[in-house]
Design an enzyme around this catalytic site. Structure first.
Site, PDB file in Angstrom:
ATOM      1  CB  SER A 173      92.621  44.739  29.010  1.00  0.00           C
ATOM      2  OG  SER A 173      91.797  45.520  28.152  1.00  0.00           O
ATOM      3  CG  ASN A 227     103.404  51.982  34.342  1.00  0.00           C
ATOM      4  OD1 ASN A 227     104.241  52.861  34.110  1.00  0.00           O
ATOM      5  ND2 ASN A 227     102.195  52.248  34.787  1.00  0.00           N
ATOM      6  CG  PHE A 268      87.652  34.085  31.171  1.00  0.00           C
ATOM      7  CD1 PHE A 268      87.408  32.806  31.647  1.00  0.00           C
ATOM      8  CD2 PHE A 268      87.741  34.292  29.793  1.00  0.00           C
ATOM      9  CE1 PHE A 268      87.265  31.736  30.763  1.00  0.00           C
ATOM     10  CE2 PHE A 268      87.595  33.238  28.912  1.00  0.00           C
ATOM     11  CZ  PHE A 268      87.363  31.958  29.391  1.00  0.00           C
ATOM     12  CG  ASP A 296      94.845  51.178  37.802  1.00  0.00           C
ATOM     13  OD1 ASP A 296      95.462  50.785  36.784  1.00  0.00           O
ATOM     14  OD2 ASP A 296      93.893  51.976  37.756  1.00  0.00           O
ATOM     15  CB  VAL A 297      99.162  47.596  35.668  1.00  0.00           C
ATOM     16  CG1 VAL A 297      99.259  46.350  36.506  1.00  0.00           C
ATOM     17  CG2 VAL A 297      98.095  47.469  34.588  1.00  0.00           C
ATOM     18  CB  ALA A 302      96.729  39.569  26.725  1.00  0.00           C
ATOM     19  CE1 TYR A 345      90.467  44.685  24.926  1.00  0.00           C
ATOM     20  CE2 TYR A 345      89.742  43.869  22.793  1.00  0.00           C
ATOM     21  CZ  TYR A 345      90.293  43.637  24.038  1.00  0.00           C
ATOM     22  OH  TYR A 345      90.679  42.368  24.391  1.00  0.00           O
ATOM     23  N   GLY A 382     108.633  48.531  31.317  1.00  0.00           N
ATOM     24  CA  GLY A 382     109.698  49.130  32.134  1.00  0.00           C
ATOM     25  C   GLY A 382     110.132  48.167  33.227  1.00  0.00           C
ATOM     26  NE  ARG A 422      83.656  38.508  27.405  1.00  0.00           N
ATOM     27  CZ  ARG A 422      84.821  38.170  27.942  1.00  0.00           C
ATOM     28  NH1 ARG A 422      85.858  37.943  27.187  1.00  0.00           N
ATOM     29  NH2 ARG A 422      84.934  38.046  29.239  1.00  0.00           N
TER      30      ARG A 422
HETATM   31  N1  UDP Z   1      76.019  38.875  20.147  1.00  0.00           N
HETATM   32  C1  UDP Z   1      74.690  38.528  19.989  1.00  0.00           C
HETATM   33  N2  UDP Z   1      73.878  38.550  21.091  1.00  0.00           N
HETATM   34  C2  UDP Z   1      74.315  38.892  22.339  1.00  0.00           C
HETATM   35  C3  UDP Z   1      75.664  39.227  22.506  1.00  0.00           C
HETATM   36  C4  UDP Z   1      76.498  39.226  21.384  1.00  0.00           C
HETATM   37  O1  UDP Z   1      74.245  38.213  18.880  1.00  0.00           O
HETATM   38  O2  UDP Z   1      73.483  38.891  23.290  1.00  0.00           O
HETATM   39  C5  UDP Z   1      76.910  38.857  18.970  1.00  0.00           C
HETATM   40  C6  UDP Z   1      77.748  40.119  18.775  1.00  0.00           C
HETATM   41  O3  UDP Z   1      77.016  41.088  18.050  1.00  0.00           O
HETATM   42  C7  UDP Z   1      78.912  39.568  18.005  1.00  0.00           C
HETATM   43  C8  UDP Z   1      79.085  38.145  18.539  1.00  0.00           C
HETATM   44  O4  UDP Z   1      77.856  37.821  19.158  1.00  0.00           O
HETATM   45  O5  UDP Z   1      78.640  39.501  16.619  1.00  0.00           O
HETATM   46  C9  UDP Z   1      80.204  38.009  19.542  1.00  0.00           C
HETATM   47  O6  UDP Z   1      80.052  39.014  20.489  1.00  0.00           O
HETATM   48  P1  UDP Z   1      80.960  39.170  21.776  1.00  0.00           P
HETATM   49  O7  UDP Z   1      80.466  40.374  22.507  1.00  0.00           O
HETATM   50  O8  UDP Z   1      80.979  37.889  22.518  1.00  0.00           O
HETATM   51  O9  UDP Z   1      82.454  39.403  21.290  1.00  0.00           O
HETATM   52  P2  UDP Z   1      83.161  40.054  20.003  1.00  0.00           P
HETATM   53  O10 UDP Z   1      83.643  38.885  19.244  1.00  0.00           O
HETATM   54  O11 UDP Z   1      82.180  40.864  19.204  1.00  0.00           O
HETATM   55  O12 UDP Z   1      84.246  40.900  20.578  1.00  0.00           O
END
Ligand code: UDP
Length: 328
Positions: free
Chosen positions: A76, A100, A12, A57-58, A115, A146, A103, A187
C-alpha cells in the site's frame, strides 16, 4: 522450510520483513508492483536460494505455485502525499488486494497478517488510542482513501476469519521510521532530514503542536513477527508510545544534524490528526513486546542512512512519476 508471501516487499516495512524472515530461515516469496516500492531495498536478497520476487499488482488475481504457510499483506502507499497522488490505487490495494490475498490464504490454508494502521483512528478523540476505540475518520477527506481502505481491510479480514475460519492477524501500525524510507515521500522524518542535508529550512506544518509517536523499524518488525506467531486474531497496536510535538521534533533534528537550519511554518494539511499515541498494553500482555530503541538512537541510525545515499537522491523530486498509473 516454511514458505511466506510478503506483499509490498520492495517497500520500507516489506523489505525489512523479507530480511527478518530470511534470517529466520523461511522461504520468502516477495511481491511488489513497484509503484512506491524500490527494488534496491531487496537487491541484497536476489542471490539467495530461499528468496524469489514476483513483479505483480495484488489488485489482480494472485497465483502462487506450491504450498504457502504465511502471508503478510504490506502492499500500500503509506504516505499522505502518495495517497493524494494515487488515491484509486490506494483504495484498490487495501480493498481488492486484501480480498485476493484472503482468497489465497483460504485456498492454501495459510495464516495471513494484514497491515492496518493508526489512521483507522482518524483524528482521535480518545488519547492514547486503545484497540477498543472506533475512531474519528472523515470518509470523504483527502486521507479517506487510505483510512477507509484500511478499515474495510480489517472488516473483510474479520469476515474471512469468522465465516471461512481463515487464520488471520491484524496489526495496527503507528508511525514507523528507519533506513529505506523513501527520501522524498513527504513523510515528516525523511522530509526534515532531507531538508537538513540540503541546507534548507525545516517545514513544520501548522503551529507544530500536533503530536506523533515514532517507532524504530527494528522494534516494529519484532512486534509484527511476534503477532504473526501468536494465536490472537483481533487487532493489536504496535508502535512506540513516546509522544512528541512536531515542533519539538524539528528542534531535535536541528540538534541531531548539527546544522543551523531555521524552522518555518506552512499550512496544516486537511484532516492532519492533532495527536497520536498508541496504547500498547495489549501487545505487552499478549506478545511480551515493547519497543527497545530510543528515539535518539533510532534517529541517529536513520540520519546515517540518509547521509550515506548518493547526493543526486537528495535532489530528486520523487523516484517515480505516478501519472502513468492513474490511467490504469
Ligand atoms: N509534517 C510537517 N512537515 C513536513 C511533513 C510533515 O510538519 O514537512 C507533519 C504533518 O503535518 C504531520 C506530522 O508531521 O502532523 C507527521 O506527518 P507524516 O506525513 O509523517 O505522517 P502522518 O502521521 O500524518 O500520517
Amino acid at each position: 522450510m516454511k514458505r511466506i508471501l510478503i506483499t509490498g516487499a520492495a517497500g520500507f516495512l516489506g523489505s525489512h520483513l523479507c530480511d527478518r524472515f530470511i534470517k529466520e530461515d523461511y522461504h520468502v516469496i516477495a511481491m511488489d508492483n513497484l509503484i512506491t516500492g524500490d527494488l534496491r531495498n531487496l537487491e541484497h536478497l536476489f542471490k539467495l536460494e530461499n528468496f524469489e520476487f514476483y513483479h505483480h499488482d495484488v489488485t489482480n488475481f494472485v497465483h502462487i505455485p506450491g504450498k504457502l504457510d504465511y502471508i503478510l499483506h504490506f502492499a500500500s502507499p503509506a504516505s499522505p502525499i502518495d495517497y493524494l497522488k494515487i488515491p484509486i490505487q490506494t483504495l484498490k490495494v487495501g480493498a481488492l488486494g486484501t480480498h485476493n490475498l484472503l482468497g489465497l490464504a483460504k485456498e492454501k490454508k495459510a495464516r495471513i497478517l494484514i497491515a492496518s494502521t493508526s489512521e483507522i483512528y482518524g483524528d482521535p478523540l480518545v488519547h492514547p488510542q486503545t484497540e477498543a476505540y472506533y475512531g474519528n475518520v472523515n470518509t470523504i477527506g483527502p486521507r479517506g482513501v487510505y483510512d477507509e481502505a484500511k478499515r474495510f481491510m480489517e472488516s473483510i479480514t474479520m469476515a474471512y476469519h469468522r465465516f471461512h475460519g481463515v487464520e488471520t492477524r491484524i496489526v495496527r501500525i503507528f508511525n514507523t521510521y528507519g533506513p529505506r524510507m523513501r527520501l522524498n515521500d513527504g513523510r515528516v522524518i525523511p522530509a526534515f532530514i532531507g531538508q537538513a542535508l540540503r541546507g534548507e529550512d525545516l517545514t513544520v506544518f501548522g503551529d507544530g503542536s500536533q503530536t506523533r509517536s515514532f517507532c524504530y523499524v527494528d522494534d516494529e518488525i519484532e512486534g509484527i513477527y511476534r503477532l504473526l506467531l501468536s494465536d490472537y486474531s483481533l487487532p493489536v497496536n504496535i508502535g512506540n508510545p513516546h509522544e512528541i510535538t512536531i515542533k519539538d521534533f524539528a528542534e531535535e533534528i536541528v540538534k541531531l544534524t548539527g546544522t543551523d537550519q531555521k524552522i518555518i511554518y506552512k499550512p496544516l494539511p486537511k484532516d492532519d490528526p492533532m495527536q497520536r499515541q498508541p496504547d500498547i498494553s495489549k501487545a505487552k500482555a499478549l506478545l511480551g513486546w515493547e519497543p527497545k530503541v530510543s528515539r535518539a538512537d533510532g534517529m541517529k541510525m536513520t540520519y546515517d542512512y540518509f547521509k550515506s545515499l548518493p547526493d543526486e537522491e537528495l535532489y530528486k523530486k520523487d523516484h517515480k512519476d505516478f501519472k502513468s498509473y492513474n490511467r490504469k
